[in-house]
Design a protein around this motif. Structure first.
Motif, mmCIF file in Angstrom:
data_model
loop_
_atom_site.group_PDB
_atom_site.id
_atom_site.type_symbol
_atom_site.label_atom_id
_atom_site.label_comp_id
_atom_site.label_asym_id
_atom_site.label_seq_id
_atom_site.Cartn_x
_atom_site.Cartn_y
_atom_site.Cartn_z
ATOM 1 N N ARG A 10 -53.744 42.089 -77.988
ATOM 2 C CA ARG A 10 -54.053 43.258 -78.809
ATOM 3 C C ARG A 10 -55.393 43.062 -79.495
ATOM 4 N N TYR A 11 -56.194 44.130 -79.521
ATOM 5 C CA TYR A 11 -57.407 44.150 -80.339
ATOM 6 C C TYR A 11 -57.128 45.158 -81.440
ATOM 7 N N GLY A 12 -56.835 44.698 -82.634
ATOM 8 C CA GLY A 12 -56.460 45.626 -83.702
ATOM 9 C C GLY A 12 -55.211 46.381 -83.307
ATOM 10 N N THR A 13 -55.295 47.698 -83.296
ATOM 11 C CA THR A 13 -54.122 48.497 -82.933
ATOM 12 C C THR A 13 -54.039 48.753 -81.424
ATOM 13 N N LEU A 14 -55.121 48.424 -80.716
ATOM 14 C CA LEU A 14 -55.136 48.674 -79.264
ATOM 15 C C LEU A 14 -54.473 47.534 -78.491
ATOM 16 N N THR A 15 -53.500 47.881 -77.649
ATOM 17 C CA THR A 15 -52.897 46.861 -76.798
ATOM 18 C C THR A 15 -53.646 46.865 -75.471
ATOM 19 N N ALA A 16 -54.537 45.893 -75.311
ATOM 20 C CA ALA A 16 -55.389 45.858 -74.112
ATOM 21 C C ALA A 16 -54.610 45.340 -72.911
ATOM 22 N N LEU A 17 -53.644 44.448 -73.183
ATOM 23 C CA LEU A 17 -52.817 43.926 -72.107
ATOM 24 C C LEU A 17 -51.383 43.871 -72.615
ATOM 25 N N PRO A 35 -58.862 50.727 -63.299
ATOM 26 C CA PRO A 35 -59.979 51.488 -63.855
ATOM 27 C C PRO A 35 -60.678 50.752 -65.000
ATOM 28 N N ASN A 36 -61.814 51.259 -65.426
ATOM 29 C CA ASN A 36 -62.519 50.690 -66.572
ATOM 30 C C ASN A 36 -61.577 50.629 -67.759
ATOM 31 N N GLY A 37 -61.584 49.493 -68.431
ATOM 32 C CA GLY A 37 -60.764 49.351 -69.639
ATOM 33 C C GLY A 37 -59.303 49.037 -69.362
ATOM 34 N N ALA A 38 -58.959 48.721 -68.116
ATOM 35 C CA ALA A 38 -57.557 48.464 -67.749
ATOM 36 C C ALA A 38 -57.041 47.140 -68.313
ATOM 37 N N GLY A 39 -57.955 46.210 -68.568
ATOM 38 C CA GLY A 39 -57.546 44.907 -69.091
ATOM 39 C C GLY A 39 -57.825 43.739 -68.153
ATOM 40 N N LYS A 40 -58.650 43.957 -67.144
ATOM 41 C CA LYS A 40 -58.946 42.898 -66.163
ATOM 42 C C LYS A 40 -59.709 41.739 -66.803
ATOM 43 N N THR A 41 -60.813 42.085 -67.475
ATOM 44 C CA THR A 41 -61.624 41.034 -68.099
ATOM 45 C C THR A 41 -60.812 40.298 -69.160
ATOM 46 N N THR A 42 -60.046 41.049 -69.920
ATOM 47 C CA THR A 42 -59.188 40.453 -70.950
ATOM 48 C C THR A 42 -58.244 39.424 -70.330
ATOM 49 N N THR A 43 -57.610 39.784 -69.229
ATOM 50 C CA THR A 43 -56.688 38.864 -68.543
ATOM 51 C C THR A 43 -57.422 37.615 -68.068
ATOM 52 N N ASP A 157 -64.970 37.508 -62.244
ATOM 53 C CA ASP A 157 -64.951 38.846 -62.821
ATOM 54 C C ASP A 157 -66.092 39.668 -62.232
ATOM 55 N N GLU A 158 -65.762 40.550 -61.332
ATOM 56 C CA GLU A 158 -66.732 41.411 -60.654
ATOM 57 C C GLU A 158 -67.927 40.644 -60.093
ATOM 58 N N PRO A 159 -67.644 39.722 -59.169
ATOM 59 C CA PRO A 159 -68.724 38.873 -58.663
ATOM 60 C C PRO A 159 -69.796 39.617 -57.879
ATOM 61 N N SER A 189 -62.652 43.585 -59.191
ATOM 62 C CA SER A 189 -63.737 44.350 -58.591
ATOM 63 C C SER A 189 -63.422 45.831 -58.606
ATOM 64 N N HIS A 190 -64.496 46.622 -58.508
ATOM 65 C CA HIS A 190 -64.315 48.061 -58.335
ATOM 66 C C HIS A 190 -64.621 48.445 -56.908
ATOM 67 N N ILE A 191 -65.227 47.510 -56.172
ATOM 68 C CA ILE A 191 -65.687 47.838 -54.826
ATOM 69 C C ILE A 191 -64.539 47.547 -53.879
HETATM 70 N N1 LIG Z 1 -63.582 42.348 -78.128
HETATM 71 C C1 LIG Z 1 -62.933 43.517 -78.064
HETATM 72 N N2 LIG Z 1 -62.627 44.198 -79.189
HETATM 73 C C2 LIG Z 1 -61.959 45.365 -79.163
HETATM 74 N N3 LIG Z 1 -61.529 45.953 -78.011
HETATM 75 C C3 LIG Z 1 -61.802 45.337 -76.865
HETATM 76 C C4 LIG Z 1 -62.513 44.087 -76.823
HETATM 77 N N4 LIG Z 1 -62.625 43.704 -75.532
HETATM 78 C C5 LIG Z 1 -62.007 44.665 -74.796
HETATM 79 N N5 LIG Z 1 -61.511 45.640 -75.595
HETATM 80 C C6 LIG Z 1 -60.752 46.808 -75.135
HETATM 81 O O1 LIG Z 1 -59.646 46.346 -74.377
HETATM 82 C C7 LIG Z 1 -59.424 47.179 -73.241
HETATM 83 C C8 LIG Z 1 -59.475 46.356 -71.988
HETATM 84 O O2 LIG Z 1 -60.806 45.913 -71.771
HETATM 85 P P1 LIG Z 1 -61.230 44.996 -70.546
HETATM 86 O O3 LIG Z 1 -62.660 44.615 -70.759
HETATM 87 O O4 LIG Z 1 -60.251 43.900 -70.394
HETATM 88 O O5 LIG Z 1 -61.087 46.002 -69.318
HETATM 89 P P2 LIG Z 1 -61.569 45.855 -67.803
HETATM 90 O O6 LIG Z 1 -60.398 46.176 -66.970
HETATM 91 O O7 LIG Z 1 -62.236 44.553 -67.604
HETATM 92 O O8 LIG Z 1 -62.614 47.043 -67.688
HETATM 93 P P3 LIG Z 1 -63.966 47.165 -66.786
HETATM 94 O O9 LIG Z 1 -63.520 47.586 -65.428
HETATM 95 O O10 LIG Z 1 -64.728 48.257 -67.481
HETATM 96 O O11 LIG Z 1 -64.665 45.853 -66.815
HETATM 97 C C9 LIG Z 1 -60.476 48.284 -73.328
HETATM 98 O O12 LIG Z 1 -59.881 49.419 -73.918
HETATM 99 C C10 LIG Z 1 -61.545 47.694 -74.206
HETATM 100 O O13 LIG Z 1 -62.216 48.706 -74.920
#
Ligand SMILES: Nc1ncnc2c1ncn2[C@@H]1O[C@H](COP(=O)(O)OP(=O)(O)OP(=O)(O)O)[C@@H](O)[C@H]1O
Ligand SMILES: [Mg+2]
Length: 309
Positions: A10-17, A35-43, A157-159, A189-191
């Motif tokens: 969680r980032y604050g109130t947002l549950t990223a994963l 999609p963008n913002g799905a949580g891939k980078t976070t994972t 991550d998106e090599p 990846s998105h490709i």
């Molecule tokens: N440091 C952070 N602080 C607050 N919110 C964050 C932070 N990092 C990511 N988020 C939020 O967490 C969610 C997941 O982000 P993440 O970067 O994991 O997505 P992603 O799947 O890698 O997206 P992309 O395809 O755009 O790279 C998004 O809604 C993003 O805005």
């Protein structure tokens, strides 16, 4: 090799994963898409022990990311989605720096650096400054860096993002080489077509939740309810459809302009029985093929487009 158990961030109130469970077996190349913002980078950052989960955990090469981060780091190569700035550092120095950080003894580093430069086709840039490299070369250098400690698991991550088609092909060829070396890969990846040629498994996430995971064929079968066969007969198309419809293994038949689409739900590898049935009934079969797995179609069908930009 990677066992994700209820990972939550969680980032604050947002549950990223949100409670992600996922297994990647040794030698798998898993495409991690969403999609963008799905949580891939976070994972990926949590698996690389660079980010603390709020709940759940993961085992990487048998070590817990929360309990034994050092052990995990020694076994993981992480390629971030952006390349930092390295003023006045030469290519070999850059690699030497990371090798040293991974405690590779000085006596082994020279040879090791030569090896990874060769693998990434950067040998002739050994003494160039990092900042003078093109984006594609930087990307390859970044990959070289993730290999210096000979990790078993690669988190990429998106090599191939931001590369021209040629550079992308080169990165892909390189990743194939790594697969041959029995590394375990998790690649976001998105490709999509690129992943289809490289990965044996895919996992799709959306809004921090797993949508589906498995081999390409499994996922495609889940979504279509079977294997899609494309059949063409020389004549008597309607009769051929009727015959197919009557087969136990065929659950659905449709015809358009002499092209028959049939959904097969029999045992795996038994599709040829359908062909035999047509031929023995005297139909002139002009075409009989399994529809290629279309990763883009799977992606569009399984994600709702929520949260995409
Ligand atoms: N440091 C952070 N602080 C607050 N919110 C964050 C932070 N990092 C990511 N988020 C939020 O967490 C969610 C997941 O982000 P993440 O970067 O994991 O997505 P992603 O799947 O890698 O997206 P992309 O395809 O755009 O790279 C998004 O809604 C993003 O805005
Ligand atoms: Mg990302």
């Amino acid at each position: 090799m990677i066992e994700i158990r209820g990972l939550t961030k969680r980032y604050g109130t947002l549950t990223a994963l949100d409670n992600l469970w996922l297994m990647v077996e040794r030698g798998d190349a898993m495409g991690f898409i969403g999609p963008n913002g799905a949580g891939k980078t976070t994972t990926i950052r949590m698996l690389a022990t660079l980010l603390e989960p709020n709940a759940g955990t993961a085992l990487v090469a048998g070590h817990d990311i929360r309990e034994e981060p050092e052990q995990v780091r020694a076994r993981v190569g992480y390629m971030p989605d952006f390349f930092g700035v390295y003023d006045d550092m030469m290519v070999w120095e850059y690699l030497d720096f990371f090798a040293a950080a991974h405690r590779v003894p000085r006596s082994r580093r020279r040879r090791l650096i030569g090896d990874v430069l060769e693998l990434t086709d950067l040998s002739d840039r050994r003494d160039a400054s990092v900042d003078s490299l093109s984006r594609g070369m930087k990307q390859r250098l970044c990959l070289a860096k993730t290999l210096v400690h000979d990790p078993e698991v690669l988190l990429l991550d998106e090599p191939a993002s931001g590369l021209d088609p040629r550079a992308r092909m080169e990165v892909r060829a390189l990743l194939r080489e790594l697969c041959k070396l029995e590394k375990t890969l998790l690649i976001s990846s998105h490709i999509l077509p690129e992943l289809a040629g490289l990965c044996n498994k895919i996992a799709i996430i959306e809004q921090g939740r797993l949508v589906t995971a498995g081999s390409l064929d499994e996922i495609s079968a889940q979504l279509t309810g079977g294997t899609r066969l494309i059949i063409e007969v020389a004549e008597r198309c309607g009769e051929a459809c009727a015959l197919l419809d009557a087969l136990e293994t065929i659950v659905q038949v449709a015809e358009q302009d002499g092209r028959i689409e049939a959904i097969y739900q029999g045992e795996e590898g038994g599709e040829h029985h359908v062909l035999t049935a047509l031929v023995s009934a005297g139909f002139g079969v002009r075409g009989f093929q399994e529809e290629e797995v279309d990763l883009e179609a799977i992606y569009v069908r399984s994600t709702k487009g929520l949260g995409s930009e």
